[in-house]
Write a protein that holds these residues in place. Structure first.
Motif, short mmCIF file in Angstrom:
data_model
loop_
_atom_site.label_atom_id
_atom_site.label_comp_id
_atom_site.label_asym_id
_atom_site.label_seq_id
_atom_site.Cartn_x
_atom_site.Cartn_y
_atom_site.Cartn_z
N VAL A 26 0.82 -1.21 0.00
CA VAL A 26 0.00 0.00 0.00
C VAL A 26 0.86 1.26 0.00
O VAL A 26 0.61 2.19 -0.79
N SER B 142 0.86 3.91 -3.02
CA SER B 142 0.50 5.31 -2.73
C SER B 142 1.59 6.26 -3.18
O SER B 142 1.31 7.32 -3.76
N ASN C 33 -9.29 -1.69 -10.52
CA ASN C 33 -9.70 -0.59 -9.64
C ASN C 33 -11.10 -0.78 -9.08
O ASN C 33 -11.65 0.13 -8.45
N PRO D 239 -13.76 -1.71 -6.45
CA PRO D 239 -13.72 -1.86 -4.99
C PRO D 239 -14.19 -3.25 -4.56
O PRO D 239 -15.16 -3.79 -5.10
N SER E 264 -15.05 -5.44 -0.95
CA SER E 264 -15.23 -5.41 0.51
C SER E 264 -15.10 -6.82 1.06
O SER E 264 -15.74 -7.75 0.57
N PHE F 287 -12.89 -4.66 5.41
CA PHE F 287 -11.93 -3.85 4.65
C PHE F 287 -12.45 -3.65 3.23
O PHE F 287 -13.09 -4.53 2.67
N GLU F 288 -12.14 -2.48 2.68
CA GLU F 288 -12.51 -2.22 1.28
C GLU F 288 -11.33 -1.58 0.57
O GLU F 288 -10.79 -0.58 1.01
N MET F 289 -10.92 -2.21 -0.52
CA MET F 289 -9.81 -1.71 -1.34
C MET F 289 -10.09 -2.02 -2.79
O MET F 289 -10.97 -2.82 -3.11
N ALA F 290 -9.28 -1.40 -3.66
CA ALA F 290 -9.33 -1.77 -5.07
C ALA F 290 -8.90 -3.23 -5.20
O ALA F 290 -8.04 -3.70 -4.45
N THR G 281 -4.99 -3.97 -5.45
CA THR G 281 -4.27 -3.71 -4.21
C THR G 281 -4.64 -4.71 -3.14
O THR G 281 -3.78 -5.20 -2.39
N PHE G 282 -5.94 -5.04 -3.04
CA PHE G 282 -6.41 -6.01 -2.05
C PHE G 282 -5.80 -7.38 -2.34
O PHE G 282 -5.33 -8.08 -1.43
N SER H 246 -1.98 -7.45 -1.47
CA SER H 246 -1.78 -7.42 -0.01
C SER H 246 -2.13 -8.77 0.61
O SER H 246 -1.38 -9.31 1.42
#
Length: 442
Positions: free
Chosen positions: A166, A170, A265, A267, A269, A273-276, A279-280, A283
């Motif tokens: 992340v 970023s 991109n 989203p 959930s 947790f909520e991410m693209a 990225t999710f 990770s």
């Protein structure tokens, strides 16, 4: 089979290290060093599209840098391992820390493919020095828990990128990929260099406990030339390549795959947790990979190396099949890749442990280093995945990877298991015959 006449005689009864706490500290420092080189492989996928957007070199050309990195990282490990066996781990890991920092400094300033490839070579040399040394040192400190020790050490490499995915993403978005290369490269190198000061091999041989029948361990320390003449080594090498190719392809191409599936991109959930999705996925992949390596190492210490391989490789094939069919669904993409990497990373704990069990402790760093070059061989298939996907789509790439993993699962159980047991028991029986004959004569 390696002739017992060429093998070293069975080792004498080893001494027990009195300060067992020190070996856990050595293991912990090795894990941190491994975490510091993780982004060189697992963080790379975040840089591919930004580099392409700036210079328009094409994904395939940029991904060649990844292949060069992995080949350099793995194929030079036996050479670096020789320095470790001769001079100890400290100087080799210090050298590795300098090289991994220099690699990302070069990447930050690379304005040509030639310079980008040069950075990959430098990074591969540094990462290989750290990786091979830390795993080999763990095998020497923990002959009684080889699966767990190798798995925990490899977990640093598998999960090390989890905490930085992340922040790197970023920084790339806010300051550009060059700043991310420079900042994280210097930080990683400094930490490895400092920890190297405190790393050392065991001063006396650690005694291995009596193992169960399903965990045969040799009493002979085979030299690297003897290992290279053993057919079981090359069968293990082949299976390593078959499994590693799919994992390296997925690790290097996960961002392009997500973009081509048009879910990068979107989203997602999950568990609050909520991410693209991309990225999710990255990770979660690193977390599962990190936990999977010591977990499967521990399991293999209990039920056997090959039995554990069969379970892991079979599960990997199932997850890749799921991705080929339902990978365009964001939540499936995230969860399937997480489970896949959770079972994929175990090759970096099971194969070192299996190598130590089969070929002995004395030359464990070099022998495991030779086996680890299979990862470099597998990396040669990564650019090929881009070519296949361009012509036939990612589903075709996944189908090939499914077939490789399924075949590897069967080979682990029905080829490696019986041949390895025969190699260990047969050579030890032959090696003890002269000693028994001398005793009867006396």
């Amino acid at each position: 089979m390696v002739s017992s006449e060429r093998a070293a005689p069975p080792a004498q009864a080893p001494q027990q290290v009195q300060h067992s706490g020190s070996r856990w500290l050595q293991l912990a420092m090795g894990i941190v060093c491994m975490a510091m080189i993780a982004n060189l492989q697992y963080g790379w996928t975040l840089f591919v599209d930004p580099i392409d957007a700036k210079y328009h070199w094409g994904r395939a050309a940029i991904q060649l840098a990844f292949t060069i990195f992995v080949v350099t990282e793995t194929w030079l490990v036996p050479v670096e391992a020789w320095f470790v066996d001769k001079y100890g781990p400290r100087i080799v890991i210090m050298f590795g820390g300098v090289m991994i920092a220099l690699a990302w400094i070069i990447n930050a300033n690379a304005d040509s493919l030639t310079l980008l490839y040069a950075g990959a070579v430098v990074g591969g040399i540094g990462a290989g020095a750290v990786y091979g040394t830390c795993v080999g040192n763990a095998l020497k400190w923990f002959p009684d828990r080889r699966g767990l020790a190798a798995g925990a050490t490899a977990a640093g490499f598998g999960a090390g990128a989890a905490l930085t995915v992340v922040p790197i993403a970023s920084m790339i978005a806010s300051s550009g990929y060059q700043s991310a290369f420079l900042t994280f490269g210097i930080g990683q190198g400094v930490i490895v260099f400092v920890l190297a000061i405190f790393l050392r091999p065991p001063s006396v041989v650690v005694a291995a406990r009596k193992k169960q029948l399903n965990l045969p361990q040799t009493k002979i320390d085979y030299t690297p030339p003897q290992v290279l003449r053993a057919p079981i080594f090359w069968i293990m090498y082949l299976v390593f390549v078959m499994v590693a190719s799919g994992g390296l392809m997925t690790a290097a191409q996960i961002a392009p795959i997500a973009h081509d599936f048009k879910i990068a991109n979107t989203p997602v959930s999950l568990a609050g947790f909520e991410m693209a999705a991309l990225t999710f996925a990255i990770s979660l992949d690193r977390i599962f990979d990190g936990f999977g390596r010591p977990l499967f190492g521990f399991i293999s210490d209990t039920i056997g190396r090959e039995n554990t391989m069969f379970i892991a490789f079979g599960t990997a094939a199932l997850m890749l099949l799921t991705l080929s069919t339902y990978g365009h669904v964001p939540i499936v993409f995230v969860l399937a890749t997480a489970v896949y990497f959770g079972v994929f990373g175990e090759i970096y704990s099971l194969f070192p442990a299996t190598s130590g069990d089969t070929f002995g402790v004395k030359y464990a760093t070099t022998n495991n280093g030779m086996l680890y070059t299979a990862k470099g061989t597998a990396s040669l298939l990564v650019p090929l995945a881009s070519v296949i996907s361009a012509s036939y789509g990612w589903q075709a790439v996944f189908v090939v990877a499914v077939a490789l993993n399924a075949t590897a699962a069967l080979m682990a159980l029905f080829v490696i298991k019986p041949l390895r047991r025969s190699f260990i028991l047969g050579n030890e029986a032959t090696a003890t015959e002269p000693a028994a004959k001398d005793a009867r004569t006396a």
